[in-house]
Design a protein around this motif. Structure first.
Motif, short mmCIF file in Angstrom:
data_model
loop_
_atom_site.label_atom_id
_atom_site.label_comp_id
_atom_site.label_asym_id
_atom_site.label_seq_id
_atom_site.Cartn_x
_atom_site.Cartn_y
_atom_site.Cartn_z
N PHE A 119 30.03 61.05 42.19
CA PHE A 119 31.23 60.22 41.79
C PHE A 119 32.34 60.20 42.79
N ARG A 120 32.46 61.52 43.60
CA ARG A 120 33.44 61.56 44.64
C ARG A 120 32.82 60.46 45.71
N PHE A 121 31.76 60.66 46.45
CA PHE A 121 31.34 59.75 47.36
C PHE A 121 31.30 58.50 47.35
N ASP A 122 30.95 58.03 46.37
CA ASP A 122 30.78 56.47 46.18
C ASP A 122 31.36 55.97 44.85
N PRO A 123 32.27 56.12 44.32
CA PRO A 123 32.93 55.81 43.05
C PRO A 123 32.78 54.45 42.71
N VAL A 124 32.42 53.96 41.47
CA VAL A 124 32.31 52.65 40.97
C VAL A 124 33.61 51.99 40.89
N VAL A 125 34.76 52.82 40.20
CA VAL A 125 35.89 52.34 40.19
C VAL A 125 36.71 52.57 41.65
N GLN A 126 36.92 51.52 42.31
CA GLN A 126 37.43 51.68 43.78
C GLN A 126 38.89 51.70 43.78
N ILE A 127 39.53 50.97 42.77
CA ILE A 127 41.14 50.64 42.87
C ILE A 127 41.35 50.73 41.32
N LEU A 128 42.78 51.23 41.61
CA LEU A 128 43.63 51.17 40.25
C LEU A 128 45.03 50.64 40.65
N GLY A 129 45.75 49.93 39.57
CA GLY A 129 46.94 49.46 39.90
C GLY A 129 47.97 50.15 39.16
N ARG A 130 49.26 50.00 39.82
CA ARG A 130 50.39 50.69 39.11
C ARG A 130 51.68 49.51 39.44
N ILE A 131 52.48 49.66 38.86
CA ILE A 131 53.93 49.19 39.42
C ILE A 131 55.06 50.19 39.30
N THR A 132 56.02 50.03 40.23
CA THR A 132 57.00 50.87 40.19
C THR A 132 58.12 50.32 39.25
N LYS A 133 58.40 51.33 38.45
CA LYS A 133 59.67 50.98 37.61
C LYS A 133 61.09 51.32 38.09
N SER A 191 57.60 46.75 42.35
CA SER A 191 56.32 46.40 43.39
C SER A 191 55.16 46.78 42.65
N ALA A 192 54.19 45.91 43.23
CA ALA A 192 52.85 46.29 42.86
C ALA A 192 52.14 47.38 43.71
N LEU A 193 51.47 48.15 43.35
CA LEU A 193 50.81 49.34 43.98
C LEU A 193 49.31 49.21 43.96
N THR A 194 48.43 49.22 44.90
CA THR A 194 47.13 49.27 44.78
C THR A 194 46.66 50.66 45.08
N LEU A 195 46.18 51.31 44.60
CA LEU A 195 45.74 52.89 44.64
C LEU A 195 44.38 52.79 44.83
N VAL A 196 43.77 53.03 45.95
CA VAL A 196 42.58 52.95 46.50
C VAL A 196 41.68 54.47 46.37
N VAL A 197 41.33 54.56 44.96
CA VAL A 197 40.57 55.70 44.81
C VAL A 197 39.36 55.83 45.63
N GLY A 198 38.75 54.99 45.89
CA GLY A 198 37.73 55.10 47.10
C GLY A 198 37.95 55.77 48.27
N SER A 199 39.10 55.59 48.68
CA SER A 199 39.64 56.07 49.78
C SER A 199 40.18 57.59 49.68
N ALA A 200 40.74 57.70 48.60
CA ALA A 200 41.40 59.08 48.30
C ALA A 200 40.15 59.92 48.25
N ASN A 201 39.17 59.65 47.65
CA ASN A 201 38.16 60.47 47.45
C ASN A 201 37.19 60.98 48.88
N ARG A 202 37.68 60.25 49.95
CA ARG A 202 37.34 60.38 51.16
C ARG A 202 38.41 60.84 52.03
N ASP A 203 39.32 61.25 51.61
CA ASP A 203 40.45 61.90 52.38
C ASP A 203 40.04 63.27 52.99
#
Length: 390
Positions: free
Chosen positions: A270-284, A298-310
């Motif tokens: 799951f870490r190496f190649d996750p299905v869910v690559q991106i999650l979204g958030r908005i700054t309050k 502001s809209a934030l695109t949280l790149v899970v696929g990148s975080a897992n390869r950090d």
């Protein structure tokens, strides 16, 4: 777009997103994209935002709602989309999120699920041998049947809903075209119609399935209107079937292709190649992320696929190491929106892998052009031909 750090629709990125992610992490870990959102790629930043209540979820729902309004002003009616996704749990914030999530968790029993998954996997595998499509003949079939059985959906209907689910999963995508809205609206209308009729049937003849249990819980708690309950059911089916099917297919491909001596460490897959690559958030509020000032709303695109390869979190991240302690990956999110079906997704993937390698002894992947969907948020392999002998 060649000079841009964020060029997600480039065919090279669709095939392998991790090279672009690595460049972003190293050169601009908080990157203002050409479409205005902030792309967040480092593990510590993604995790911090996911657990921080100063950021709200729902930007996918808001963007879709804006798109619906935009097209409505041009005499295009896409309101069925909103009817279908209005109560998708991962789109909701407090105070709506907690009570709905808790009601689902209470109703969702994991009794007998392990045996159900194992039996279903073996039923599918007994009819497979030689050359077949691992994705469509096995990886997608298993979770579709299992979630249908869990929910109490008639077996004659799961393939119909599975086809609709392919269009429905685009609701999680980062960008949408007019064509996407047309397909999503058609699938939404059919999903809403199906589950409205199913709820009516379960009201008259309840069973032990999740739909009946949620119906009974909702009658007691009076928490959801019918339109909201239908949306929750659509989400449970699509999330349970589409993402798990993708994780099974991708995990098996990576094990076979990298010649992994798999030891049950499904978290590393799951870490190496996750299905869910991106999650979204908005700054309050006005925020600072990794030294970058980000205005409120502001809209934030949280790149899970990148975080897992950090590299700062996972040494040698581009290698599958089955001895790695990979439980800190973010493939199921983090914080209050941690995926409520995580246990089922992991269990199904684990059992699917184990039963596959029990069924087949000689497995190879012939040369082929592997196609991926163009959904930037949910990475799905369209097909994978394998040669497998018993």
């Amino acid at each position: 777009m060649g000079n841009l750090l964020w060029s997600p629709l480039d065919p090279a990125h669709i095939n392998d997103p991790y090279l672009m992610y690595k460049r972003l992490r190293h050169e601009s870990p908080v990157y203002r994209s050409q479409t205005g959102e902030y792309i967040i790629t480092r593990y510590a930043d993604v995790k911090s935002i996911l657990k921080n209540t100063d950021y709200r979820t729902g930007n996918r729902l808001e963007w879709l709602s804006r798109g619906i309004t935009y097209f409505k002003n041009r005499d295009e009616d896409f309101t069925d989309i909103y009817k279908a996704i209005n109560s998708f749990i991962l789109f909701l914030n407090a105070p709506d999120h907690g009570p709905i999530r808790n009601m689902v968790v209470k109703a969702w029993s994991d009794r007998e699920v392990h045996e159900m998954i194992t039996t279903t996997a073996d039923e599918i595998l007994k009819d497979l041998n030689g050359t077949f499509d691992l994705v469509n003949d096995y990886a997608r079939e298993l979770p579709a049947i299992v979630i249908a059985r869990i929910m109490g959906i008639p077996m004659n209907d799961y393939r119909y809903l599975q086809k609709l689910g392919v269009s429905m999963i685009s609701s999680l995508n980062l960008y949408h075209s007019w064509k996407d809205f047309v397909e999503l609206n058609e699938a939404s209308a059919l999903f809403v119609k199906y589950f409205a009729e199913l709820l009516d049937a379960k009201q008259k003849n309840p069973d032990r399935g999740l739909v009946s249990r949620l119906l009974a819980a909702n009658e007691k708690e009076k928490l959801l209107r019918q339109e909201q309950l239908i949306s929750v059911l659509i989400f449970l089916f699509v999330a349970g079937e589409e993402t798990t099917g993708a994780s099974i297919g991708t995990s098996l491909r990576n094990i076979i292709q990298h010649d992994i001596k798999y030891n049950g460490n499904v978290d590393e897959l799951f870490r190496f190649d996750p299905v869910v690559q991106i999650l979204g958030r908005i700054t309050k509020t006005d925020s600072i992320v990794n030294g970058v000032n980000i205005p409120a709303n502001s809209a934030l695109t949280l790149v899970v696929g990148s975080a897992n390869r950090d590299e700062s979190q996972f040494p040698n991240p581009d290698i599958i190491d089955v001895n790695r302690s990979a439980g800190q990956h973010l493939s199921f999110g983090y914080g209050t929106h941690f995926c409520l079906g995580e246990w089922l997704g992991k269990l199904q993937t684990q059992i699917a892998i184990e039963r596959f390698f029990i069924a087949f002894k000689d497995i190879t992947i012939p040369d082929q052009n592997i196609e991926w969907n163009t959904n930037l948020s949910v990475r799905v392999m369209k097909s994978l031909i394998v040669n497998a002998k018993k």
